[in-house]
Design a protein around this motif. Structure first.
Motif, PDB file in Angstrom:
ATOM      1  N   LEU A 192       2.176   6.775   5.208  1.00 36.03           N
ATOM      2  CA  LEU A 192       1.624   5.574   5.828  1.00 36.03           C
ATOM      3  C   LEU A 192       1.588   5.797   7.330  1.00 36.03           C
ATOM      4  O   LEU A 192       2.600   6.170   7.931  1.00 36.03           O
ATOM      5  CB  LEU A 192       2.505   4.360   5.498  1.00 36.03           C
ATOM      6  N   VAL A 220       8.128  -2.171   7.837  1.00 37.42           N
ATOM      7  CA  VAL A 220       7.506  -0.944   7.342  1.00 37.42           C
ATOM      8  C   VAL A 220       8.473   0.230   7.415  1.00 37.42           C
ATOM      9  O   VAL A 220       8.642   0.975   6.453  1.00 37.42           O
ATOM     10  CB  VAL A 220       6.217  -0.646   8.136  1.00 37.42           C
ATOM     11  N   ALA A 222       9.285   0.727   3.560  1.00 41.28           N
ATOM     12  CA  ALA A 222       8.146   1.431   2.959  1.00 41.28           C
ATOM     13  C   ALA A 222       8.632   2.421   1.916  1.00 41.28           C
ATOM     14  O   ALA A 222       9.684   3.041   2.057  1.00 41.28           O
ATOM     15  CB  ALA A 222       7.331   2.143   4.035  1.00 41.28           C
ATOM     16  N   ALA A 229       1.442   5.734  -1.891  1.00 38.37           N
ATOM     17  CA  ALA A 229       0.914   6.580  -0.817  1.00 38.37           C
ATOM     18  C   ALA A 229       1.795   7.803  -0.596  1.00 38.37           C
ATOM     19  O   ALA A 229       2.996   7.799  -0.899  1.00 38.37           O
ATOM     20  CB  ALA A 229       0.818   5.774   0.482  1.00 38.37           C
ATOM     21  N   GLU A 281       0.816  -1.215   0.000  1.00 42.54           N
ATOM     22  CA  GLU A 281       0.000   0.000   0.000  1.00 42.54           C
ATOM     23  C   GLU A 281       0.848   1.262   0.000  1.00 42.54           C
ATOM     24  O   GLU A 281       0.410   2.319  -0.446  1.00 42.54           O
ATOM     25  CB  GLU A 281      -0.934   0.001   1.206  1.00 42.54           C
ATOM     26  N   SER A 282       2.073   1.161   0.509  1.00 41.96           N
ATOM     27  CA  SER A 282       2.935   2.350   0.603  1.00 41.96           C
ATOM     28  C   SER A 282       3.482   2.799  -0.744  1.00 41.96           C
ATOM     29  O   SER A 282       3.984   3.914  -0.870  1.00 41.96           O
ATOM     30  CB  SER A 282       4.106   2.072   1.555  1.00 41.96           C
ATOM     31  N   CYS A 325       7.184   5.167   1.169  1.00 37.87           N
ATOM     32  CA  CYS A 325       6.769   6.522   1.517  1.00 37.87           C
ATOM     33  C   CYS A 325       7.097   6.783   2.983  1.00 37.87           C
ATOM     34  O   CYS A 325       7.444   5.853   3.722  1.00 37.87           O
ATOM     35  CB  CYS A 325       5.272   6.697   1.282  1.00 37.87           C
ATOM     36  N   VAL A 347       6.648   7.128   6.935  1.00 34.82           N
ATOM     37  CA  VAL A 347       5.824   6.353   7.857  1.00 34.82           C
ATOM     38  C   VAL A 347       5.670   7.136   9.158  1.00 34.82           C
ATOM     39  O   VAL A 347       6.668   7.530   9.771  1.00 34.82           O
ATOM     40  CB  VAL A 347       6.461   4.983   8.157  1.00 34.82           C
TER      41      VAL A 347
END
Length: 305
Positions: A271, A293, A297, A268, A264-265, A299, A301
């Motif tokens: 997150l 994460v 990730a 995004a 999903e990141s 993006c 976080v």
């Protein structure tokens, strides 16, 4: 002694003035991730109408030789190098975000208590997801866990490859109290920055989560999915009423929390996760999911407690 005191002319040049709100605190160490964190913080501050406070923590000027003897390094030399590093970081940010008020400070000591103290007066604590030297572990392992667990404001980790982009605020949902706080933060941030929210719940088959746990020999997977959808819908419903202008989508995904959130990141803008969850993501900060994460990730976080 603050950097602004040491370099008084920078106070006017960088516009370090009262903004009427709490500043975003940035941990700076000269790494590419730290530079990305400073740019993210400045861009966010521009949207929120506040300033940023850039802090470089210089370790105690002691080096150990291969024989184990301690050597005291000239503090003035290290202080000068720290000032130059922070000066360059401030100028780079100022060139990209000329309207953002900037304060800067060099401190000496352990980065954890210093950054926790800075966070107490800030709205966010922003770090590079990976750094250098004494600040290398700021967003991983026990140091990050300590900061995100004890900081009085949300902690944001920014990857080195980050560049400004628009994107949804993705928030991880699991029905826990910390998850509810993360959802509140996500909606508030989205409303203030003009973003939309994507609420994501990763559900999975029942599994043992510790010694002595009993796993159900038979279970209804459709009922599990329906229960998970109910948790997701309930978590978002009230926020939609409180933030009617924020466009919101719900996404229920079967799979492990770490893989789902990392996927999903990718598109995004931010997150958001709670510092602790329940079930298989009950420890987003301290367990393997949070490490995955924070490290991987695509993006920034935000960890909310």
């Amino acid at each position: 002694m603050t950097y602004a005191q040491a370099k008084g002319h920078l106070v006017d040049e960088f516009g370090a003035v009262e903004t009427g709100g709490r500043s975003i605190v940035v941990g700076c160490d000269g790494s590419s991730a730290s530079d990305a964190a400073a740019r993210w913080a400045a861009g966010t501050a521009q949207l929120l109408g506040c300033g940023i406070r850039m802090v470089h923590v210089m370790p105690w000027p002691i080096l150990r030789s291969t024989g184990g003897t301690a050597v005291l390094v000239g503090r003035d030399v290290l202080w000068g190098a720290a000032e130059r590093l922070l000066d360059k970081s401030c100028r780079d940010v100022r060139a990209e975000y000329p309207g953002v008020a900037i304060e800067a400070e060099v401190s000496v000591g352990d980065p954890v208590p210093i950054l926790l103290r800075e966070a107490a007066a800030g709205s966010l604590l922003v770090l590079g997801s990976r750094g250098l030297g004494e600040v290398r572990e700021l967003a991983e392992g026990s140091v990050a866990a300590h900061l995100a667990t004890h900081a009085s404001c949300p902690v944001v980790a920014v990857p080195a490859g980050w560049s400004p982009r628009s994107g949804e605020v993705v928030v991880g949902v699991d029905g826990s109290e910390q998850s509810r706080k993360a959802i509140d933060f996500a909606f508030q941030f989205a409303e203030q920055t003009g973003a939309s929210v994507r609420a994501v719940l990763a559900w999975h088959d029942p599994a043992s989560v510790g010694p002595g746990d009993m796993q159900f020999p038979v279970y209804d997977i459709d009922a599990l999915e329906e229960d998970s959808a109910a948790v997701l819908g309930e978590a978002v419903a009230g926020r939609r009423v409180d933030h009617p202008d924020v466009q919101t989508t719900e996404k229920l995904v079967h799979g492990s929390a770490s893989k789902v959130l990392l996927d999903e990141s990718r598109d995004a803008g931010l997150l958001v996760v709670g510092s602790r969850g329940r079930g298989r993501i009950r420890s987003l900060l301290l367990g393997s999911v949070s490490r995955a994460v924070l490290h991987d990730a695509a993006c920034p976080v935000a960890v909310v407690r």
